[in-house]
Write a protein that holds these residues in place. Structure first.
Motif, PDB file in Angstrom:
ATOM      1  N   LEU A 134       0.830  -1.204   0.000  1.00  0.00           N
ATOM      2  CA  LEU A 134       0.000   0.000   0.000  1.00  0.00           C
ATOM      3  C   LEU A 134       0.870   1.261   0.000  1.00  0.00           C
ATOM      4  O   LEU A 134       0.573   2.237  -0.690  1.00  0.00           O
ATOM      5  CB  LEU A 134      -0.923   0.010   1.221  1.00  0.00           C
ATOM      6  N   MET A 135       1.950   1.243   0.767  1.00  0.00           N
ATOM      7  CA  MET A 135       2.819   2.414   0.841  1.00  0.00           C
ATOM      8  C   MET A 135       3.443   2.720  -0.525  1.00  0.00           C
ATOM      9  O   MET A 135       3.453   3.875  -0.971  1.00  0.00           O
ATOM     10  CB  MET A 135       3.923   2.190   1.877  1.00  0.00           C
ATOM     11  N   LEU A 136       3.956   1.691  -1.200  1.00  0.00           N
ATOM     12  CA  LEU A 136       4.581   1.901  -2.504  1.00  0.00           C
ATOM     13  C   LEU A 136       3.573   2.418  -3.527  1.00  0.00           C
ATOM     14  O   LEU A 136       3.865   3.343  -4.301  1.00  0.00           O
ATOM     15  CB  LEU A 136       5.221   0.597  -2.990  1.00  0.00           C
ATOM     16  N   LEU A 137       2.368   1.835  -3.524  1.00  0.00           N
ATOM     17  CA  LEU A 137       1.341   2.292  -4.457  1.00  0.00           C
ATOM     18  C   LEU A 137       0.908   3.709  -4.138  1.00  0.00           C
ATOM     19  O   LEU A 137       0.656   4.519  -5.048  1.00  0.00           O
ATOM     20  CB  LEU A 137       0.143   1.336  -4.410  1.00  0.00           C
ATOM     21  N   THR A 151       0.872   9.524  -5.533  1.00  0.00           N
ATOM     22  CA  THR A 151       1.198  10.903  -5.150  1.00  0.00           C
ATOM     23  C   THR A 151       2.180  11.532  -6.128  1.00  0.00           C
ATOM     24  O   THR A 151       1.989  12.675  -6.580  1.00  0.00           O
ATOM     25  CB  THR A 151       1.790  10.926  -3.729  1.00  0.00           C
ATOM     26  N   ILE A 152       3.225  10.794  -6.460  1.00  0.00           N
ATOM     27  CA  ILE A 152       4.239  11.320  -7.385  1.00  0.00           C
ATOM     28  C   ILE A 152       3.679  11.424  -8.802  1.00  0.00           C
ATOM     29  O   ILE A 152       3.988  12.363  -9.545  1.00  0.00           O
ATOM     30  CB  ILE A 152       5.488  10.413  -7.361  1.00  0.00           C
ATOM     31  N   GLY A 153       2.828  10.468  -9.169  1.00  0.00           N
ATOM     32  CA  GLY A 153       2.291  10.463 -10.529  1.00  0.00           C
ATOM     33  C   GLY A 153       1.283  11.566 -10.789  1.00  0.00           C
ATOM     34  O   GLY A 153       1.309  12.213 -11.849  1.00  0.00           O
ATOM     35  N   TRP A 206      -9.518   6.215 -13.439  1.00  0.00           N
ATOM     36  CA  TRP A 206      -9.095   4.896 -13.940  1.00  0.00           C
ATOM     37  C   TRP A 206      -8.221   4.165 -12.917  1.00  0.00           C
ATOM     38  O   TRP A 206      -8.095   2.935 -12.972  1.00  0.00           O
ATOM     39  CB  TRP A 206      -8.330   5.045 -15.251  1.00  0.00           C
ATOM     40  N   VAL A 207      -7.610   4.899 -12.001  1.00  0.00           N
ATOM     41  CA  VAL A 207      -6.673   4.282 -11.063  1.00  0.00           C
ATOM     42  C   VAL A 207      -7.337   3.217 -10.178  1.00  0.00           C
ATOM     43  O   VAL A 207      -6.843   2.084 -10.093  1.00  0.00           O
ATOM     44  CB  VAL A 207      -5.978   5.354 -10.199  1.00  0.00           C
ATOM     45  N   PRO A 208      -8.469   3.516  -9.478  1.00  0.00           N
ATOM     46  CA  PRO A 208      -9.081   2.449  -8.667  1.00  0.00           C
ATOM     47  C   PRO A 208      -9.571   1.270  -9.497  1.00  0.00           C
ATOM     48  O   PRO A 208      -9.558   0.135  -9.031  1.00  0.00           O
ATOM     49  CB  PRO A 208     -10.246   3.156  -7.962  1.00  0.00           C
ATOM     50  N   VAL A 209      -9.985   1.556 -10.752  1.00  0.00           N
ATOM     51  CA  VAL A 209     -10.419   0.460 -11.627  1.00  0.00           C
ATOM     52  C   VAL A 209      -9.234  -0.448 -11.948  1.00  0.00           C
ATOM     53  O   VAL A 209      -9.344  -1.688 -11.908  1.00  0.00           O
ATOM     54  CB  VAL A 209     -11.050   1.021 -12.917  1.00  0.00           C
ATOM     55  N   ALA A 210      -8.094   0.159 -12.247  1.00  0.00           N
ATOM     56  CA  ALA A 210      -6.894  -0.630 -12.553  1.00  0.00           C
ATOM     57  C   ALA A 210      -6.438  -1.429 -11.330  1.00  0.00           C
ATOM     58  O   ALA A 210      -6.110  -2.619 -11.434  1.00  0.00           O
ATOM     59  CB  ALA A 210      -5.773   0.291 -13.038  1.00  0.00           C
ATOM     60  N   LEU A 211      -6.424  -0.785 -10.168  1.00  0.00           N
ATOM     61  CA  LEU A 211      -6.023  -1.490  -8.947  1.00  0.00           C
ATOM     62  C   LEU A 211      -6.992  -2.620  -8.620  1.00  0.00           C
ATOM     63  O   LEU A 211      -6.580  -3.726  -8.237  1.00  0.00           O
ATOM     64  CB  LEU A 211      -5.957  -0.503  -7.777  1.00  0.00           C
TER      65      LEU A 211
END
Length: 774
Positions: free
Chosen positions: A407-410, A415-417, A485-490
């Protein structure tokens, strides 16, 4: 105290002491730092995301008053009405979350895909929610039959539960990111744009790393550490809200009328509908109230929300609206943000509190993610992970290292993206509203199947809340390319992992069932099994709840020697949170008495704590000894499992009248109490094991001899036989199936094995390898 049912909490009020008000208020205080951190910091970014692009704040104030009206009624209808007064009552014996609802439904309708379910599991005291027995009539019965008849509906139900689970995990990535980034964005009012750009991102990442590094301390420690911060933050924003209302616009209360929602949509039209994705963020964290239920209690969560969190948030949003109604300068984004409504003299202290509160904000969803992954893993829908129980008092308080660092890495990647609260808000909003829609669908089934209420009530529930949430869902989905799209991809990634794991485990179990050894084969071997019987207990771990696993025949074929006492042990999870100690073991014989072969099924709930190897070993041996002494399987009927009579035997620590095991480190004889009778070993080993029996039961010679054999075998030691399986797809299988099996083997190698495999000593372990063709 007689057995009573606490309908408020939905759990059996066993003869235990009721929680005092001091305990309830302490839990309510702790819940502020764990459950409500996310919900409490939403004022930082709701108005900012609402007025980002789609609508403008005009001098008529129709937009800001309409947004306030939407925020007020959304907070009132969803967290307060839906969750506090309805959904929290659908707990699974004190546990909450999407998968707890699914587990609850699986117990009231045969829709579970767990392969080793048994009729005996339905007799567990916690199996029937609220003590409501199944009814054979009414709409609930017809709906249950419909679900049990159609496999497609069962798969749809499981798909809903998994989607909700995956979105909770996705929210565990997005919520900490947007919380911290929004709090740090307050620096833009005091710094130049160039400096702010270089400070904001590194500071956000450092704070996020600090947050995830704190998780291993446990919920109770983090709760006491974080609760003062959230309480200070809530009192702070409510005080600022009251000041802004009185100083800028006391008539802002008029905006609470639903009429302003109509005026808002009429004026803004499509832009207003799209801006609902920003308003939706005011209820982020509401699902944590239900998901974190196992960490606290229903009453404590209700008290904290109703008397502190809800009124503080309403005052905060009204105060912001009152300030904005008198300030119509929209030259830059931050003019609609939270910090512009804070008096300049206290802006820095408030920002410091906000950053601390943002750190806490991520705690709620991280804790909820741990809880729901634990449930999925226990019920076979997620690869096995290391579960660290951080509290000896509250079993629901856990920490999962692997998930925490993933979770931390994602979270850092998001945040950076993005580096933008707008896109983070779009992503977080879609994850939140999807989980809420899933909860609404499952709750409508709970109302009919579990609570035995009318179909009309369930339809009204899903229509009312489903319509509201569908409106927000459509507004979030249209922002798909702008971050949603991020939560869909995750969710897709985690769904693939869950499906691959569940499919592989299911096929592996089916192979075991299809290739298990027949009882006739065992009986044909005779009492000696046609092999050399050496001293000791051989413990064969298997997932089968009946029959003899192929691994046993594979072993004796290649090595014709086995132990004088043979136990087939199945450690399995059942779809309840906890199994009472007195209901832990199902014990029975395989074959005649002189074979000395037993089957033992150890049942655990998805919230139970596993004992270490020595404690479990003692409980196991004592349960077999108690089964031999009572011999219930032959005289009292027992539980018939595919021609095997099984008896429920509680662990010795829960039953003072049962056989107990006693180990002495020296060789000195110990005088037994007058009311107890002992069976001593004829030899005096270095560690002497004794079974202590009550005097009242009459033990015949055959039973005494069998107990003597068991005791001698226990003294000689215990060997653990584990199967090491490698699953391969059959020739001619489709490419998709081959890929799924490859994925299952990869997960099996890189995640943890069964929990019992990590507790047994390696010097006493023997692995038997087999290839499973599925």
């Amino acid at each position: 105290m007689s057995l009573a049912m606490d309908m408020e909490n939905g759990i059996y009020a066993k003869p235990i002491k009721k929680e005092s008000w001091k305990t309830v208020l302490t839990l309510a205080y702790q819940s502020l730092g764990v459950v409500y951190g996310d919900l409490s910091i939403s004022p930082l970014y709701v108005y900012r995301n609402t007025f980002a692009d789609d609508i403008q704040h005009s001098e008529t104030n129709e937009e800001i008053f309409g947004a306030l009206s939407f925020v007020f009624w959304t907070l009132t209808l969803v967290p307060l009405l839906k969750y506090v007064f309805i959904v929290l009552r659908a707990d699974d014996n004190g546990e909450g979350g999407t998968f707890a609802l699914y587990s609850l439904l699986c117990r009231h309708a045969r829709v579970s895909f767990m392969p080793n379910c048994q009729i005996a599991d339905e007799e567990l005291s916690e199996y029937e929610k609220d003590g409501i027995a199944r009814r054979g009539r009414g709409i609930g019965s017809r709906l249950r039959l419909l679900l049990e008849k159609h496999r497609v509906l069962q798969r749809l139900l499981l798909f809903l539960a998994l989607i909700g689970t995956c979105m909770v995990i996705g929210d565990g990535v997005l919520t900490p990111a947007i919380s911290v980034f929004s709090a740090v964005s307050g620096l833009e009012l005091s710094m130049s744009k160039e400096h702010h750009k270089y400070v904001e991102l590194p500071l956000s990442c450092i704070i996020l790393i600090f947050l995830f590094a704190l998780q291993h301390y446990g919920t109770h420690r983090v709760g006491f550490l974080f609760a003062p911060i959230v309480m200070t933050w809530l009192l702070c924003i409510s005080a600022i809200g009251v000041y802004n209302i009185l100083h800028w616009n006391p008539h802002v209360f008029q905006a609470l009328s639903p009429y302003y929602m109509y005026k808002f949509l009429k004026k803004t039209q499509r832009g207003g509908w799209m801006s609902l994705g920003g308003i939706l963020l005011c209820i982020t964290g509401s699902e944590a109230m239900f998901a974190d239920l196992g960490h606290f209690s229903q009453l404590s969560i209700k008290i904290a929300f109703t008397f502190l969190v809800y009124p503080s948030l309403i005052l905060a949003y009204m105060g912001q609206a009152a300030y904005l109604s008198k300030h119509h300068i929209i030259g830059s984004d931050h003019q609609i943000g939270f910090y512009v409504s804070v008096p300049e003299r206290i802006r820095w202290p408030v920002m410091a509190i906000a950053i601390l509160a943002a750190v806490v904000g991520g705690q709620a969803i991280i804790t909820g993610t741990f809880s729901i992954i634990k449930q999925c893993s226990a019920l076979g829908y997620f690869p096995r992970v290391k579960i660290v129980h951080t509290s000896s008092q509250k079993h629901g308080q856990i920490y999962i290292p692997e998930i925490n660092w993933i979770l931390m890495l994602l979270c850092l990647a998001v945040t950076i993206g993005f580096r933008d609260t707008k896109q983070m808000g779009n992503a977080s909003g879609l994850a939140v509203i999807t989980v809420m829609l899933v909860t609404t669908c499952l709750m409508s089934l709970v109302i009919v199947l579990v609570w035995n209420q009318s179909l009309l009530l369930a339809v009204c529930f899903i229509f009312f809340f489903g319509s509201l949430e569908s409106l927000y869902f459509s507004a979030s989905l249209i922002k798909f390319l702008e971050g949603a799209w991020v939560p869909v991809a995750l969710a897709f990634i985690f769904m693939v992992v869950m499906y691959v794991w569940h499919y592989g485990a299911l096929k592996k179990y089916e192979f075991d069932v299809q290739n298990k050894v027949s009882m006739n084969w065992l009986l044909s071997l005779g009492p000696g099994l046609g092999i050399v019987r050496v001293k000791g207990i051989g413990l064969v771990h298997t997932e089968l709840v009946s029959g003899i696993p192929a691994i046993f025949s594979h072993f004796v074929t290649n090595l014709p020697a086995f132990h004088q006492v043979l136990v087939f042990l199945c450690v399995k999870f059942v779809p309840v949170p906890h199994v009472q100690p007195e209901e832990r073991f199902l014990v029975g014989r395989i074959g005649p008495r002189e074979y000395r072969i037993y089957r033992c099924i150890a049942r655990y709930g998805y919230r139970d704590v596993h004992k270490d190897d020595l404690e479990f070993e003692k409980d196991l041996v004592c349960s077999i000894a108690e089964f031999i002494r009572s011999d219930k399987a032959e005289h009292n009927g027992g539980v018939d499992l595919e021609n095997e009579k099984m008896t429920v035997v509680g662990i010795s620590s829960a039953n003072c009248e049962a056989i107990q095991i006693c180990e002495d480190k020296d060789t000195t004889e110990v005088t037994s109490p007058s009311e107890l009778k002992e069976i001593h070993s004829p030899m005096v080993p270095r560690k002497r094991v004794r079974f202590v029996l009550p005097e009242s039961p009459k033990i015949d010679d055959t039973t005494q001899e069998e107990l003597q054999d068991l005791m001698e075998a226990r003294e000689a030691g215990m060997a653990f036989i584990l199967g090491h399986s490698y699953v391969k797809a059959r020739c001619g299988s489709s490419l998709i199936k081959k890929l799924v099996i490859v994925g299952y083997n990869f997960l099996k190698r890189n995640f943890r094995g069964p929990s019992y495999a990590h507790n047994i000593p390696h010097s006493s372990t023997l692995e038997v390898g087999m290839i499973y063709l599925v």
